[in-house]
Design an enzyme around this catalytic site. Structure first.
Site, PDB file in Angstrom:
ATOM      1  N   CYS A 223       0.676  -1.296  -0.097  1.00 14.27           N
ATOM      2  CA  CYS A 223       0.093   0.054   0.082  1.00 14.27           C
ATOM      3  C   CYS A 223       0.850   1.332  -0.135  1.00 14.27           C
ATOM      4  O   CYS A 223       1.918   1.277   0.783  1.00 14.27           O
ATOM      5  CB  CYS A 223      -0.891  -0.044   1.400  1.00 14.27           C
ATOM      6  SG  CYS A 223      -1.880   1.476   1.124  1.00 14.27           S
TER       7      CYS A 223
ATOM      8  N   HIS B 174      -9.014  -3.783  -2.556  1.00 12.84           N
ATOM      9  CA  HIS B 174      -7.927  -3.040  -1.534  1.00 12.84           C
ATOM     10  C   HIS B 174      -8.511  -1.517  -1.418  1.00 12.84           C
ATOM     11  O   HIS B 174      -8.284  -1.005  -0.377  1.00 12.84           O
ATOM     12  CB  HIS B 174      -6.546  -3.441  -2.208  1.00 12.84           C
ATOM     13  CG  HIS B 174      -5.367  -2.409  -1.489  1.00 12.84           C
ATOM     14  ND1 HIS B 174      -4.642  -3.151  -0.668  1.00 12.84           N
ATOM     15  CD2 HIS B 174      -5.152  -1.341  -1.655  1.00 12.84           C
ATOM     16  CE1 HIS B 174      -4.010  -2.394  -0.163  1.00 12.84           C
ATOM     17  NE2 HIS B 174      -4.199  -1.099  -0.732  1.00 12.84           N
ATOM     18  N   GLU B 175      -8.769  -0.967  -2.594  1.00 14.54           N
ATOM     19  CA  GLU B 175      -9.031   0.493  -2.859  1.00 14.54           C
ATOM     20  C   GLU B 175     -10.444   0.838  -2.117  1.00 14.54           C
ATOM     21  O   GLU B 175     -10.593   1.695  -1.340  1.00 14.54           O
ATOM     22  CB  GLU B 175      -9.081   0.974  -4.083  1.00 14.54           C
ATOM     23  CG  GLU B 175      -7.527   1.025  -5.014  1.00 14.54           C
ATOM     24  CD  GLU B 175      -6.492   1.478  -3.921  1.00 14.54           C
ATOM     25  OE1 GLU B 175      -6.712   2.428  -3.398  1.00 14.54           O
ATOM     26  OE2 GLU B 175      -5.504   0.962  -4.073  1.00 14.54           O
TER      27      GLU B 175
ATOM     28  N   HIS C 285     -10.130   0.949   1.616  1.00 11.24           N
ATOM     29  CA  HIS C 285      -9.701   2.531   1.775  1.00 11.24           C
ATOM     30  C   HIS C 285     -10.933   3.361   2.193  1.00 11.24           C
ATOM     31  O   HIS C 285     -10.899   4.389   3.272  1.00 11.24           O
ATOM     32  CB  HIS C 285      -8.778   3.223   0.834  1.00 11.24           C
ATOM     33  CG  HIS C 285      -7.338   2.490   0.893  1.00 11.24           C
ATOM     34  ND1 HIS C 285      -6.498   2.850   2.378  1.00 11.24           N
ATOM     35  CD2 HIS C 285      -6.604   2.028   0.232  1.00 11.24           C
ATOM     36  CE1 HIS C 285      -5.095   2.635   1.942  1.00 11.24           C
ATOM     37  NE2 HIS C 285      -5.311   2.127   1.004  1.00 11.24           N
TER      38      HIS C 285
END
Length: 195
Positions: free
Chosen positions: A105, A147-148, A151
């Site tokens: 990341c 993954h994004e 966030h």
């Protein structure tokens, strides 16, 4: 414009992002700045919280995986051309077998760990023109999106590793938040003392 990437430990990385509308101030410029920032840091995705904006916006560009000889040609071709903006995204469904992949990341430089995620997602989102899409995506592109997406939900990939690995990484993570890390891109550190 290349923006500084927020480092691990900053509270903005733990906030759930708020939805935006097409009147969001300077949105096109923000997206362009995020693209430049991501490419400059050699990333394949970047979420707004990583540039200190607690909004539901992230971008994904998997072009670098198009060169990965370990992937089959169909996936390489798909990844080489996958470049999207996701606004107000919602993952509707995650399915398939969980598989491990070593993730990193931009907010957590120098740490890479295996993370288990499901192979296939159904996602609903708006593009940069505020047109609605519902897509089914699998493989590596799905993983980058997951993954994004994490966030904008206030979740980091380090939340998905074993408690033993978390303990082993504790000092390294603390050092990142203090600015004791070498990243070859601009970063903003939460606990760095201002002089």
């Amino acid at each position: 414009m290349i923006l500084p990437i927020v480092a691990y430990g900053d509270p903005v990385l733990r906030k759930v992002g708020v939805e935006i509308d097409k009147n969001y101030l300077n949105l096109a410029e923000l997206i362009e700045n995020m693209r430049e920032t991501m490419l400059n840091a050699q990333g394949v995705g970047l979420a707004a919280p990583q540039i200190d904006k607690s909004i539901r916006l992230f971008i994904v560009n998997t072009t670098p995986f198009g060169e990965d000889e370990d992937l089959d040609e169909v996936e390489r071709t798909f990844l080489a051309n996958f470049d999207k903006v996701f606004i107000n995204a919602k993952i509707i469904k995650e399915e398939g077998d969980e598989w491990a992949f070593t993730e990193g990341c931009l907010s957590i430089p120098d740490i890479r760990e295996d993370v288990f995620r499901q192979n296939k997602i159904t996602i609903e989102y708006l593009d940069e023109n505020f047109e609605k899409h519902i897509e089914v995506i699998d493989g590596l592109a799905a993983r980058v999106i997951q993954h994004e997406y994490d966030h904008i939900e206030g979740i980091l990939f380090t939340d998905k590793i074993s408690s033993l690995k978390k303990r082993l990484l504790k000092k390294k993570l603390e050092n990142i938040s203090k600015g004791k890390v070498n990243a070859d891109y601009r970063m903003k550190f939460p606990t760095l003392k201002r002089k």
